[in-house]
Design an enzyme around this catalytic site. Structure first.
Site, mmCIF file in Angstrom:
data_model
loop_
_atom_site.group_PDB
_atom_site.id
_atom_site.type_symbol
_atom_site.label_atom_id
_atom_site.label_comp_id
_atom_site.label_asym_id
_atom_site.label_seq_id
_atom_site.Cartn_x
_atom_site.Cartn_y
_atom_site.Cartn_z
ATOM 1 N N ASP A 183 35.366 43.422 44.325
ATOM 2 C CA ASP A 183 35.920 42.282 43.564
ATOM 3 C C ASP A 183 36.219 40.954 44.236
ATOM 4 O O ASP A 183 35.899 40.880 45.462
ATOM 5 C CB ASP A 183 37.029 42.873 42.686
ATOM 6 N N TRP A 184 36.517 40.041 43.678
ATOM 7 C CA TRP A 184 36.665 38.885 44.338
ATOM 8 C C TRP A 184 37.672 38.776 45.383
ATOM 9 O O TRP A 184 38.726 38.923 45.367
ATOM 10 C CB TRP A 184 37.391 37.982 43.232
#
Length: 728
Positions: A298-299
């Site tokens: 994820d980010w």
């Protein structure tokens, strides 16, 4: 499932979509390995990096493709690109997106090793939500209320069709997390609280998207939906029993449906950040569940190991830990160069083996081969299909009637509409709409075309009904108008938000909205509350008890207003049923339908239980039966519409298990039966319950667990009917 797959193939044929993966696993890997064998160390590192779209746009966050974008590609060598909410090419139109992504695809083929372009990924979580011209559907929580996986699959295919028209290949969807704590900011992105009911929705979404030619991402593996105190990315404490019984079934269903990628949980489980957990990302995901596709971060979550969790001293150590744990592709939009340098140092220093880097790069290349990116393919021209009729039908299926003292349907008299949600595209769409925090936030000013409640009620009022609308800010004029109204419709809701910004620790509406409700109830006129929210909301008891009608509309999407008007006027009913347990107080947060009995032998009753909902008609269940089959149990029941209006009868099928030495739910949800019936019509409905849905996971408190179907009596409940079978 047969109906779903058939529909998927039909639609795929109609729109000309080619399902993914387009090659078998072996064929895709052979194509990928031929490219991998030509890559240098730096090029392999590029393949396992994902760069943000704005790196290639003129002027940064939003603009046309930069003249030097090819040089940037040559320098970063990214295996993938993505856009965050609110970052867009210019013009920010479907055609603008199609042209920009086609241009980036061409630049990738010209500049990247092996002429393999970067794959573009996006969060198209309720339609292609970053594009103002696209149709937006109810968020997942609303689709969970419809209890109709075929509808979810149809929406997924329509979303894929729009994505392909804009040259988008990869969707960071569906969310396979459970909604167990409504305080959590991403509660509305889930399909609900119950593992096997969510599993059916996840499988439908995966099948629909990939039949439409778009790769899916199961997220967020695993336990992201149960953070401590309901705060996004907080630590989740999960036992082995809960892991297997609750959190794995939706991911297992998505993997079995063919999901091509999995996104790691941004948070931590039992004190270990998932992005650094070999036990979760390799042993559990690949070993136990058999996943063979791509694992994406994820980010910025490898950086977070250093900056937030402080579990690793520097980025080199954090990078080595994550890649060794099982992260194949790092979503690193803010500093691709820094990550590339850290990974190179980790490989050259022996912290990451060349074999592990090769494995990760091969998975990225295999993923792209499966998507057909290694071959020439037709490009989308940015012409979107009009899916508003589907959006309206979807919104209509979600609507849940919680209270009604016969004030609905609205058939005559003067109706006054007010409240901040009566004409708000932002509230009706929620987060992940144009900007990731919702319409009106971020750097993109576009507001999509949305059917709002006040406009729809005025435009479609039946003969005998007059409708006026006043904003709640003009309180004196509003209360004067209310005194002359026969019914007041108050539309309230949460401001749009996403992730931690959407956490709601008190499950409350803003005080100004509560005061508005108090003021209009003070007029003594019948008040119909329409709530647009991504979770159950707690109202003061003295207000809740005085409502004449209460409609939960969730976050209904582009056509929410039209669907609501149909239901409020009685042209349609209320098919939706709650996909979660609605607590009566904050102290009941965490109460779910599958919560087992505890030491006191009792549990509090919620305000509204899982599966609750009223309609303009009534139903009766009879003749419940359960028959053992080769792979499980088939449960059936006859449902009759005993009222005077057409409606949808929806019943959650639950199972009571024999004693297994561990705490088990009194009634475990294992399936759903559902049918639209005319007045007086009856139909026998059935659902297959596979044996895995009846497994008990036994073991001691700190040891491993083993799932098995315990021999003995199983009691199934459907409405008022029960049926019993013995399993050997």
């Amino acid at each position: 499932m047969r109906r779903l797959l058939t529909a998927a193939l039909v639609l795929a044929g109609v729109v000309g979509a080619q399902a993914v993966p387009r090659l078998t696993g072996a064929e895709a890997e052979t194509r990928a390995r031929a490219v991998l064998d030509t890559l240098t160390l730096d090029e392999k590192i590029g393949q396992v990096s994902m760069a943000h779209l704005f790196r290639f746009l003129e002027g940064g966050r939003s603009g046309p493709v930069a003249p030097n974008a090819g040089d940037i590609f040559s320098r970063l060598r990214p295996g993938a690109t993505l856009n965050g909410g609110g970052d867009a090419p210019q013009p920010n139109t479907p055609r603008g997106w199609a042209d920009a992504l086609r241009g980036l695809d061409a630049l990738g083929r010209q500049t990247l090793p092996g002429s393999v372009p970067a794959v573009f990924g996006t969060d198209a979580v309720h339609g292609v939500n970053n594009v103002p011209g696209a149709t937006l559907y109810p968020h997942n929580l609303g689709l969970g209320a419809a209890f109709d996986p075929a509808l979810t699959g149809e929406i997924a295919r329509a979303t894929a069709q729009d994505m392909r028209a804009m040259n988008m290949d990869w969707n960071f969807s569906p969310v396979a997390d459970l909604g167990r704590d409504p305080r959590w900011g991403r509660f509305y992105e889930t399909f609900g609280e119950s593992p096997w009911l969510v599993a059916d929705q996840v499988a439908a979404a995966v099948t629909g998207l990939q039949a439409g030619g778009v790769a899916t991402t199961l997220k967020h593996f695993v336990g992201y939906g149960s953070p401590g105190l309901g705060r996004d990315r907080a630590d989740a404490e999960i036992s082995q029993k809960a892991l297997h019984e609750l959190y794995l079934p939706p991911f297992k269903a998505g993997i079995q449906a063919g999901a091509m990628s999995v996104m790691a949980n941004s948070g931590s489980v039992n004190g270990i950040p998932v992005h650094a957990s070999n036990a979760i990302l390799t042993d559990l995901l690949r070993g136990e569940l058999g996943f063979k596709g791509l694992v994406v971060s994820d980010w910025n979550d490898i950086d977070r190991l250093v900056t937030v969790y402080r579990t690793h001293a520097d980025l080199v150590r954090a990078t080595a830990a994550s890649v060794n744990a099982g992260i194949d592709l790092y979503m690193v939009p803010n500093d691709v160069e820094q990550y590339a340098a850290a990974l190179k140092e980790a490989v050259e220093g022996g912290q990451v083996s060349p074999a592990r880097l090769d494995e990760a790069a091969l998975r990225v290349l295999t993923f792209k081969a499966g998507l057909g990116l290694m071959d020439a393919r037709p490009a989308g021209g940015g012409v979107l299909t009009d899916h508003r009729a589907l959006a309206r039908r979807a919104a209509a299926e979600t609507l849940t009637l919680l209270e009604n003292d016969q004030s609905l349907p609205l058939r005559k008299g003067r109706v006054l509409v007010t409240g901040p949600a009566m004409d708000s595209a932002a509230i009706g769409l929620g987060g992940w709409s144009v900007n990731w925090q919702g319409v009106g936030k971020g750097n993109v000013p576009d507001v999509p075309k949305v059917s709002t409640l006040a406009t729809a009620l005025k435009a479609t009022a039946p003969v005998g009904v007059t409708v006026s609308a006043l904003p709640d800010g003009k309180r004196e004029a509003l209360l004067k108008a209310a005194a002359n109204a026969d019914t007041i419709v108050v539309a309230l809701g949460e401001a749009p938000a996403a992730e931690s910004q959407a956490n709601n620790p008190t499950l409350a509406l803003p005080p100004a909205q509560v005061q508005l409700l108090r003021d209009v109830l003070g007029t003594g006129k019948p008040v119909v509350l329409v709530l647009m929210a991504g979770r159950p909301i707690l109202l003061p008891e003295d207000l809740q008890s005085r409502l004449s009608a209460f409609v939960m509309a969730y976050l209904p999407g582009s056509e929410g207003g039209a669907a609501l008007a149909d239901a409020l006027y009685g042209r349609a009913g209320f098919p939706g049923r709650l996909p979660f347990t609605w607590p009566g107080t904050l102290g009941e947060v965490g109460l779910t339908a599958d919560r087992p009995p505890e030491g006191a032998g009792e549990a509090p009753l919620p305000l509204y239980p899982l599966g609750f909902g009223r309609d303009y008609t009534s139903f009766r269940t009879t003749d419940g039966q359960a028959v053992v089959t080769a792979d499980g149990v088939r449960v059936s029941v006859t449902v009759q519409n005993t009222g005077k209006a057409t409606g949808t009868g929806t019943y959650i099928v639950t199972a009571s298990l024999p004693p297994a030495g561990t705490l088990e739910a009194v009634r475990r949800p294992v399936g759903v039966v559902r049918a639209a019936l005319k007045p007086g019509e009856s139909r026998t409905l059935s659902v297959a319950v596979p044996l895995e849905r009846l497994e008990a996971f036994a073991g001691d408190a700190f040891g491993p667990v083993m799932g098995s179907v315990v021999p003995g009596p199983y009691i199934f409940q459907i409405g008022d009917e029960t049926a019993r079978v013995n399993l050997p």
